[in-house]
Design a protein around this motif. Sequence first.
Motif, mmCIF file in Angstrom:
data_model
loop_
_atom_site.group_PDB
_atom_site.id
_atom_site.type_symbol
_atom_site.label_atom_id
_atom_site.label_comp_id
_atom_site.label_asym_id
_atom_site.label_seq_id
_atom_site.Cartn_x
_atom_site.Cartn_y
_atom_site.Cartn_z
ATOM 1 N N ALA A 62 1.853 6.656 -6.295
ATOM 2 C CA ALA A 62 2.910 6.376 -7.255
ATOM 3 C C ALA A 62 2.617 5.471 -8.440
ATOM 4 N N THR A 63 1.536 4.775 -8.473
ATOM 5 C CA THR A 63 1.251 4.162 -9.613
ATOM 6 C C THR A 63 1.112 4.701 -11.149
ATOM 7 N N PRO A 64 0.706 6.021 -10.959
ATOM 8 C CA PRO A 64 0.595 6.554 -12.412
ATOM 9 C C PRO A 64 2.131 7.230 -12.838
ATOM 10 N N VAL A 65 2.723 7.553 -11.768
ATOM 11 C CA VAL A 65 4.212 7.938 -12.321
ATOM 12 C C VAL A 65 4.858 6.612 -12.913
ATOM 13 N N ILE A 66 4.841 5.594 -12.001
ATOM 14 C CA ILE A 66 5.514 4.240 -12.251
ATOM 15 C C ILE A 66 4.862 4.078 -13.726
ATOM 16 N N GLU A 67 3.661 4.017 -14.166
ATOM 17 C CA GLU A 67 3.305 3.869 -15.441
ATOM 18 C C GLU A 67 3.806 4.432 -16.573
ATOM 19 N N GLU A 68 4.032 5.947 -16.110
ATOM 20 C CA GLU A 68 4.762 7.218 -17.204
ATOM 21 C C GLU A 68 5.961 6.592 -17.248
ATOM 22 N N LEU A 69 6.626 6.226 -16.355
ATOM 23 C CA LEU A 69 8.340 5.825 -16.716
ATOM 24 C C LEU A 69 8.235 4.568 -17.337
ATOM 25 N N ILE A 70 7.577 3.641 -17.145
ATOM 26 C CA ILE A 70 7.720 2.375 -17.759
ATOM 27 C C ILE A 70 7.165 2.725 -19.340
ATOM 28 N N ILE A 102 0.909 -1.141 -0.002
ATOM 29 C CA ILE A 102 -0.228 0.259 -0.069
ATOM 30 C C ILE A 102 0.650 1.106 0.201
ATOM 31 N N GLY A 103 2.178 1.260 0.057
ATOM 32 C CA GLY A 103 2.941 2.161 0.062
ATOM 33 C C GLY A 103 4.517 1.864 -0.300
ATOM 34 N N ILE A 104 5.321 2.960 -0.936
ATOM 35 C CA ILE A 104 6.650 2.752 -1.238
ATOM 36 C C ILE A 104 7.418 3.700 -0.030
ATOM 37 N N ILE A 163 5.053 6.765 0.458
ATOM 38 C CA ILE A 163 4.391 7.353 -0.683
ATOM 39 C C ILE A 163 3.202 6.340 -0.935
ATOM 40 N N THR A 164 1.992 7.002 -1.012
ATOM 41 C CA THR A 164 0.758 6.001 -1.258
ATOM 42 C C THR A 164 0.910 5.210 -2.501
ATOM 43 N N ILE A 165 0.757 4.096 -2.781
ATOM 44 C CA ILE A 165 0.711 3.384 -3.932
ATOM 45 C C ILE A 165 -0.079 3.782 -4.932
#
Length: 524
Positions: free
Chosen positions: A394-402, A370-372, A389-391
């Motif tokens: 963080a998830t939209p940022v992770i998807e943009e980076l990938i 549920i968090g990083i 950091i709430t997941i």
Amino acid sequence: MDERDNIYREPSENASQQPYTPQHERPADNIGAGGMQNTEQNNANTGYAPPPPQNTAYSQPNGYSQPQNNYNNGYQNGYGQQPRNFYDQQPYGQPRRPVYDKFMYEPIGFEELERGQNNNLSSDGTDASQRRPKGQSGVLIMFVILIIIAALMAVCGIIYDIINSKNVVDKIGSPKPVILYKESKPEGAASEEKFKDENGKYTPEGAAALVKPSIVKIYTYKDYSNFTSKHPIGTGSGIVLNEDGYIATNAHVLEADGYHVVETVDGETYTAKVIGRDSKTDIAVVKVEADGLKPATLGNSDEAVVGEQVIAIGNPANLASTVTDGIVSAVNRKISSDSGGFEMDCIQTNADISPGNSGGALVNMYGQVIGITSSKYVSAEFEGLGFAITINEATPVIEELIKNGYVGGRFKIGIQLYDMSSEGNIKKIQEELGFDLPEDFKGVYIIKIEKDYDIANTDLKEGDFITAIDGTNVSTYYELYDAISSKYKAGDKVPATCAHVDKNGEITYYDIEFKLVEDTSGNY
């Protein structure tokens, strides 16, 4: 025969003999416990001759006077002479000193002197005055006897102990063994079924066993040569996202141009490639070419409840797969990192989060991430105050980076600035200017303008201020960012009001318009 007869022998008989030497003038080694040594032999060895009568210390003009006493016994009269009795005779009880006859060298008085000396000798030849009293001899004998008895008793005791040592050991016996009570857990206590209830909720040990294989360790090296010398500049943690080898972590764990190695929970290591890093949100993604990775399950951080039990899994202080537990202390905390100042939505927890935990997972009791966790958001002043950091953020940022390798829609103005968010910043601005600002004046102070950006083509100068964006007053970074991001995106033209302040306090306002540039660097 009398020793004095030697001087009456014929010349032929005394041709090889030396003159007579009185006993008291002979060398000391000639008298011993056995009596007198051979006089003739001693005289021959010493070569001693009696002194002439006229030169002796005993001669007087008449030849018959008493000898002078040459012994220094301390009894002298006022003229340094030895005391004598009324008739000027030798004191009573003392042997008369021998003298030589003036004409015949006849020794007179030697018998009397020798008798006085022999009276002081015991039968064994020792001086009677030096003999030990009988009482002292008895004590010495008794002391020697006691020493001998004590030595005999000690020897007998040692022999007795040696002979009977085996019997003593048998009586004592071996020491009692130390009893330690040890037992195993009840059968089935360690089975996985015990770590999960009927609702799918795990115990802390069950959640840790489920998620630990999905947490990796990340080594960061300055470059490849630094890697070959085995000198990492830092370590952190990462969360396996899928079987393809994508791993989420914190941006501050990585170096933009560094060399990175990932180590899985089973000890296998892989070279990692940086897919993208965003310093603004402190989120990054790396990728490894590996098979059999176990991805973690991401949860919904909006469902986190204050007081809910959680665990943090990471590698603090380079200690792999460390698990700490705690609860959710608060949710929806807007926390900015210590570097960029950009606020992120975070979960507050009292689970220990230390350097090395960065990039690790905050896990609920359903085994969901549920968090990083990030040590950059940990309070250095207070214990038990950590943030993740709430997941969901963080998830939209992770998807943009990938997808892109960067977060799309980010813009850059091309300036460096000081804002007026604190008294310390205002003081820095006034030190840069060299004078105080007018009261109630607000704005962001421009330190540097990048030449490659459109804003460098406007009238804005270093040392001036931006006071408003499209009519909205700004004096802090967040006010500036919000005023732009709420209406504009990369490639748009942005109107701004600027101001120049001179040393007299006069303010000159002017307007500019600049174009936003898309930011793909990931630096903030």
